[in-house]
Design an enzyme around this catalytic site. Structure first.
Site, mmCIF file in Angstrom:
data_model
loop_
_atom_site.group_PDB
_atom_site.id
_atom_site.type_symbol
_atom_site.label_atom_id
_atom_site.label_comp_id
_atom_site.label_asym_id
_atom_site.label_seq_id
_atom_site.Cartn_x
_atom_site.Cartn_y
_atom_site.Cartn_z
ATOM 1 N N GLN A 170 0.984 -1.133 -0.407
ATOM 2 C CA GLN A 170 0.029 -0.059 0.060
ATOM 3 C C GLN A 170 1.111 1.365 0.084
ATOM 4 O O GLN A 170 1.319 1.397 0.817
ATOM 5 C CB GLN A 170 -0.432 -0.026 1.384
ATOM 6 N N GLU A 197 -10.072 -1.171 6.685
ATOM 7 C CA GLU A 197 -8.854 -1.510 7.590
ATOM 8 C C GLU A 197 -9.424 -1.090 9.082
ATOM 9 O O GLU A 197 -9.434 -1.960 9.822
ATOM 10 C CB GLU A 197 -8.196 -0.097 7.030
ATOM 11 N N SER A 241 -3.402 7.294 13.830
ATOM 12 C CA SER A 241 -3.251 7.447 15.295
ATOM 13 C C SER A 241 -3.756 7.525 15.647
ATOM 14 O O SER A 241 -4.528 8.086 15.464
ATOM 15 C CB SER A 241 -1.712 8.379 14.533
ATOM 16 N N GLU A 268 -4.247 10.132 18.083
ATOM 17 C CA GLU A 268 -4.787 11.627 18.209
ATOM 18 C C GLU A 268 -5.403 11.662 16.732
ATOM 19 O O GLU A 268 -6.531 12.250 16.890
ATOM 20 C CB GLU A 268 -3.240 12.251 18.158
ATOM 21 N N SER A 324 5.256 -1.383 3.928
ATOM 22 C CA SER A 324 4.799 -2.548 4.387
ATOM 23 C C SER A 324 4.574 -3.513 3.450
ATOM 24 O O SER A 324 4.075 -3.522 2.158
ATOM 25 C CB SER A 324 3.225 -2.668 5.069
ATOM 26 N N SER A 339 1.821 6.669 2.153
ATOM 27 C CA SER A 339 2.238 7.728 3.089
ATOM 28 C C SER A 339 3.501 7.807 2.367
ATOM 29 O O SER A 339 3.647 7.595 1.842
ATOM 30 C CB SER A 339 2.784 7.172 4.064
#
Ligand SMILES: Cc1cc2nc3c(=O)[nH]c(=O)nc-3n(C[C@H](O)[C@H](O)[C@H](O)COP(=O)(O)OP(=O)(O)OC[C@H]3O[C@@H](n4cnc5c(N)ncnc54)[C@H](O)[C@@H]3O)c2cc1C
Length: 401
Positions: free
Chosen positions: A127, A245, A386, A388, A162, A130
């Site tokens: 994927q 996901e 994340s 946050e 990954s 990012s």
């Protein structure tokens, strides 16, 4: 709220349990239990082929494409048995991420080309979302693709990709229009990882694994038809994928299984002449974690029972991700605390390398690989959004802040 499994559901559970007991090779289960990250490619392929042969290669896909059409509850029972048997829950980027996008938005030709080899375990996926500077703020991504003579020409850099080194294919978010607002100018491209111009550089993660990578793209050319859906709609497809996901990111099955391992370890470790599990301080921590895992399980079941109801569950799945990922860290930390100094000798994944045969006989099978698992668990509160970011989503969607 009550969840009573019907006699048919219980029979299904037993069928799955029996299948794993009869067909999952013990040496594979042992290696999966140790939890090497990434697992050996040949092991992943062997496991996926086994599941595919049984018709369970992608339980969550529609039956038309080789899935099962099981109810959410059946999928839940299946996953629980999979983890209890030390089966493998891997290949996420393919089976769980790009496949649902292809099924929902891909062309017929793309579905026919990509879904069968994924199901058989012949092709793996990475994927590429990012970038340095575009993680939480994904809409800020800079990797660009320009259409030139029937081909997309891609330039840019991805990070934390990954399995990029072990994958045949990658699905990439790329900027194809710089003149519109950031979210509208992104497209979703399918790229063979051996295309000239791609350089994959491993990033060694905290436990020593090499599953993560940087991916550099320099004048990478792929045919125009490698775009999924419409140009400029990549953000919409990515959101669809990330929601998929997150629904699975409560880490429920992992948490239940690893809690049981913590319990096994604490039973064998003596502290002041009694097993650690009988000491009030540790028993208390274990009980608290157990209550929280149970609460997580009920929350997951509530979401699953609403899955077909069409309710907007985004805030709830964010809460599950938040809770499930921090529990993952608590449960693996419990294992380390129970192992004490032995944890230092169980750093790696090589099962024989650090244990004497006397220790191997005395310690439960749950022990090897725990330190590495606890270290990898640090990442669970980052990937997939994340903590946050999840809190921001909950604040906005659930409380209108
Ligand atoms: C093990 C692992 C595997 C991964 N695998 C993949 C993969 O296969 N493919 C892929 O594309 N990506 C992958 N990622 C990347 C992952 O999606 C990002 O790391 C994640 O989205 C966070 O982005 P970042 O690392 O750029 O951190 P940043 O976004 O820079 O965040 C840094 C810190 O700032 C906080 N923060 C950011 N924005 C806000 C805000 N608005 N409000 C409050 N706090 C904020 C974050 O919570 C974090 O604490 C992986 C990451 C890890 C750790």
């Amino acid at each position: 709220m009550r969840f009573d499994f019907s006699a048919e559901d219980e029979a299904f559970r037993l069928e799955v349990r029996r299948f794993f007991a009869d067909h999952l090779p013990p040496e594979l289960a042992r290696r999966f239990a140790i939890g090497a990250h990434p697992p050996d490619r040949a092991d992943v392929r062997r496991f996926q082929a086994l599941m595919h042969k049984r018709g369970w290669g992608a339980p969550h896909w529609p039956a038309e494409w080789g899935g099962t059409d099981w109810s959410p509850l059946r999928k839940h029972l299946f996953m629980e048995e999979l983890y209890n048997a030390d089966g493998l829950d891997y290949g996420w980027q393919g089976l769980h991420m790009v496949a649902p996008v292809l099924i929902a938005f891909g062309s017929q030709a793309q579905k026919e080309r990509f879904l069968p080899p994924m199901l058989r375990g012949d092709e793996f996926w990475a994927q590429g979302f990012s970038e340095p500077g575009a993680g939480s703020d994904l809409a800020n991504l800079k990797t660009q693709a320009v259409l030139e003579g029937g081909e997309w020409v891609i330039n840019g850099q991805k990070i934390w990709t990954s399995d990029a080194a072990m994958s045949e294919w990658g699905f990439f978010l790329v900027r194809t229009d710089t003149t519109v607002k950031p979210q509208r100018g992104i497209s979703f491209l399918l790229v063979p990882m051996d295309t000239p111009g791609i350089t994959v550089r491993p990033i060694v993660s905290i436990e020593g694994g090499t599953g993560l990578n940087e991916v550099f793209l320099e004048n990478v050319r792929v045919p125009a038809e490698n775009i999924v859906g419409e140009a400029g709609m990549g953000w919409t497809y990515a959101k669809y994928l990330l929601e998929k996901e997150r629904t699975s990111s409560a880490f429920l099955y992992f948490n239940k299984r690893e809690l049981e391992k913590a319990r096994q370890i604490a039973r064998t470790h003596m502290c002041g002449g009694v097993p650690l599990i009988e000491t009030p301080a540790f028993a208390n921590r274990l009980a608290r974690a157990e209550v929280d895992v149970l609460a997580l399980e009920y929350s997951v079941l509530r979401v699953l029972s609403n899955e077909k109801g069409g309710k907007d569950l985004n805030a709830i799945v964010s809460a599950l991700k938040l809770r499930g990922s921090s529990l993952q860290q608590r449960v693996t930390d419990l294992q380390l605390d129970a192992l004490g100094l032995r944890a230092l000798r169980q750093w790696g994944h090589g099962e024989g390398e650090v244990m004497t045969s006397e220790e191997a006989a005395r310690w439960p099978a749950a022990v090897p690989g725990r330190t590495a698992a606890a270290l990898i668990a640090r990442a669970s509160t980052i990937y997939g959004g994340s903590q946050e970011v999840q809190k921001n989503i909950i604040a906005k969607l659930a409380f209108g802040l």
